[in-house]
Enzyme design. Sequence first.
Site, mmCIF file in Angstrom:
data_model
loop_
_atom_site.group_PDB
_atom_site.id
_atom_site.type_symbol
_atom_site.label_atom_id
_atom_site.label_comp_id
_atom_site.label_asym_id
_atom_site.label_seq_id
_atom_site.Cartn_x
_atom_site.Cartn_y
_atom_site.Cartn_z
ATOM 1 C CB SER A 68 -0.915 0.027 1.232
ATOM 2 O OG SER A 68 -1.777 -1.072 1.218
HETATM 3 N N1 SAM Z 1 -0.925 -4.572 4.030
HETATM 4 C C1 SAM Z 1 -0.056 -4.595 2.886
HETATM 5 C C2 SAM Z 1 1.025 -3.570 3.022
HETATM 6 O O1 SAM Z 1 1.614 -3.468 4.059
HETATM 7 O O2 SAM Z 1 1.330 -2.851 2.111
HETATM 8 C C3 SAM Z 1 -0.778 -4.419 1.591
HETATM 9 C C4 SAM Z 1 -1.861 -5.340 1.374
HETATM 10 S S1 SAM Z 1 -2.457 -5.435 -0.274
HETATM 11 C C5 SAM Z 1 -3.002 -3.812 -0.643
HETATM 12 C C6 SAM Z 1 -3.953 -6.351 0.059
HETATM 13 C C7 SAM Z 1 -3.704 -7.808 0.374
HETATM 14 O O3 SAM Z 1 -4.950 -8.408 0.757
HETATM 15 C C8 SAM Z 1 -3.185 -8.630 -0.793
HETATM 16 O O4 SAM Z 1 -1.964 -9.217 -0.448
HETATM 17 C C9 SAM Z 1 -4.286 -9.676 -1.023
HETATM 18 O O5 SAM Z 1 -3.788 -10.920 -1.454
HETATM 19 C C10 SAM Z 1 -4.910 -9.752 0.354
HETATM 20 N N2 SAM Z 1 -6.261 -10.306 0.388
HETATM 21 C C11 SAM Z 1 -7.306 -10.087 -0.453
HETATM 22 N N3 SAM Z 1 -8.383 -10.778 -0.052
HETATM 23 C C12 SAM Z 1 -8.023 -11.447 1.090
HETATM 24 C C13 SAM Z 1 -8.691 -12.316 1.982
HETATM 25 N N4 SAM Z 1 -9.964 -12.652 1.804
HETATM 26 N N5 SAM Z 1 -8.018 -12.803 3.035
HETATM 27 C C14 SAM Z 1 -6.708 -12.465 3.245
HETATM 28 N N6 SAM Z 1 -6.016 -11.645 2.434
HETATM 29 C C15 SAM Z 1 -6.665 -11.135 1.373
#
Ligand code: SAM
Length: 218
Positions: A68
């Site tokens: 992010s």
């Molecule tokens: N938190 C991270 C950072 O520090 O930058 C960025 C996270 S990224 C924007 C969103 C994440 O959510 C992705 O890695 C995606 O695979 C995960 N994701 C999406 N749906 C999900 C779910 N149902 N359960 C767990 N993770 C999920």
Amino acid sequence: MAYKFIDNYREQGARKRLVEVLRKKGIEDERVLKAIGKIPRHFFFDETFWNQAYKDIAFPIGAGQTISQPYTVAYQTELLHINKGDKVLEIGTGCGYQTCVLMELGANVVTIERQETLYERTIQVLPYMGYKPQFFLGDGSIGKAEHAPYDKIIVTAGAPTVPETLLKQLNIGGILVIPVGDEQFQKMVTVLKTGEHDYERHELDTFRFVPLVGDRAW
Ligand code: SAM
């Protein structure tokens, strides 16, 4: 995979400048700014892209996902009002940068990621950096009932609605921060649990997240 963990003056200087950018954009919580000033965000990037690590931008991390934007991480963290010792559920570990920010503020973090390649990398990198949350691979849209209740819940992917299951897993007095909208744009939503079935909901600014994919999501 061999990871390269070198934090030299160039990266440290870039990190200080990033903190000032976030301050100018409206982040006020000094504890959040201090955490961002401390955590080497370039450790989450391939060395070829270290020059991108302290720009206020999201960046691809593989598996079609992103780390992010620092402003977004700071914004969501500020809204959580983390107290030392808070039990926090994080849905969407990604590369684990947000996890480190939460832990710098003293949170005990339970974090879930659904992409196996990201999960496998994060369970190696974070402990190496000294951060030891509880990691889980799976669908975080249903929360993690075994470890509930939580003082705070943060969702780092965009959801179509606020999953009821997550609200159930919050302590009274607890806060959920979740981006809610369509697959393009989402409003940041905060929900304060004021009683067993009572909630105060606020809709804030617009963001763009990757979609939350799962049973209670897209
Ligand atoms: N938190 C991270 C950072 O520090 O930058 C960025 C996270 S990224 C924007 C969103 C994440 O959510 C992705 O890695 C995606 O695979 C995960 N994701 C999406 N749906 C999900 C779910 N149902 N359960 C767990 N993770 C999920």
